[in-house]
Design an enzyme around this catalytic site. Sequence first.
Site, short mmCIF file in Angstrom:
data_model
loop_
_atom_site.label_atom_id
_atom_site.label_comp_id
_atom_site.label_asym_id
_atom_site.label_seq_id
_atom_site.Cartn_x
_atom_site.Cartn_y
_atom_site.Cartn_z
N LYS A 1 0.83 -1.20 0.00
CA LYS A 1 0.00 0.00 0.00
C LYS A 1 0.87 1.25 0.00
CE LYS A 1 -1.90 -1.75 3.65
NZ LYS A 1 -2.72 -2.01 4.85
N THR B 1 -7.61 8.92 9.46
CA THR B 1 -7.07 7.74 8.78
C THR B 1 -6.95 6.55 9.72
OG1 THR B 1 -4.88 8.63 9.24
CG2 THR B 1 -5.78 9.05 7.05
N GLY C 1 -7.67 3.20 11.16
CA GLY C 1 -8.40 2.01 10.70
C GLY C 1 -8.44 1.84 9.19
N THR C 2 -7.68 2.64 8.46
CA THR C 2 -7.74 2.51 6.99
C THR C 2 -7.24 1.14 6.53
OG1 THR C 2 -5.65 3.71 6.92
CG2 THR C 2 -7.62 4.95 6.37
N GLY C 3 -6.16 0.65 7.16
CA GLY C 3 -5.62 -0.65 6.76
C GLY C 3 -6.60 -1.78 7.04
N CYS C 4 -7.23 -1.71 8.21
CA CYS C 4 -8.23 -2.73 8.59
C CYS C 4 -9.37 -2.71 7.58
CB CYS C 4 -8.81 -2.43 9.96
SG CYS C 4 -7.59 -2.17 11.24
#
Length: 286
Positions: free
Chosen positions: A189, A220, A222-225
């Site tokens: 990412k 931002t 929790g964006t990865g989750c």
Amino acid sequence: MTPRAPATGAPGRWATPVALTIAGSDSGGGAGIQADLKTFQALGVYGASVITAVTAQNTLGVRAVHEIPTDVIAPQIDAVAEDLGVDGAKTGMLSSAAIVATVGDRVRRWGLQRVLVVDPVMVAKSGDRLLREDAVQALIHELLPLAEVLTPNLPEAEVLVGRTIGTEAEVRRAARDILELGPRAVIIKGGHRSGDAVDLLFDGNRFHAFSARRVETRNTHGTGCTFSAAIAAGLARGLDVVEAVGAAKAYLTAAIERAVPLGHGHGPVAHDWPLSRAPLEREGRA
Ligand code: PXL
């Protein structure tokens, strides 16, 4: 209890595909299990959850972590797989080597590999560790080979390859090296780089770049989750990896654009945007 029939990859078993998250709880509701379930709901799949750890957390940081005993994690996975079945799955915060081993064992037992997204969560946005240092090797050796898709951010990719990554050529070389660790596809990412947010997917044959304009925002958390959950939702709906990643990127970008301030730190994204246009309407932008 003797398990009943293994339960993956039977699209159409229920009217709604079932997606499973195996991750940590975020009391603040923006990341972890809570982000995953909101994402599943927004994307029209049924969400089930296996909690690996409870974090006391808000938008500012993590205050405490309690790891769930592995003899309560394995039965959670069995309970869901045996009854509901699993059409798509993701792992998030796994915290310890023992939890990594337990999850790997259950993924193999239920044959979840073809629908598994592994988010190699190591550190929260606030800087707090979510995977013990001594669990990194367990993650690499026991879980990465089981993943259909691995979703590292740049710092996580650097840990996986053991060197810094700066240039585009270095990102591509890292993707090739990470594939050697066993996942069938990896998407590195681009959120931690400057310029447009470009995520690079490599499936062993081709590179696919997914680009979105960078949104300047503090929201931002929790964006990865959310991204890995959205990919799992796509796999649950029967999309292939490239389609699932494309749909997840579009969902997450719109959720970041629509985030409204919440809390005093990094706020959550607007998970519910496909279900409600309220945030844009409030701002008179819709
Ligand atoms: O984004 C990684 C992550 C995963 N799981 C939990 C988290 C976070 C980030 O804050 O809190 C529970």
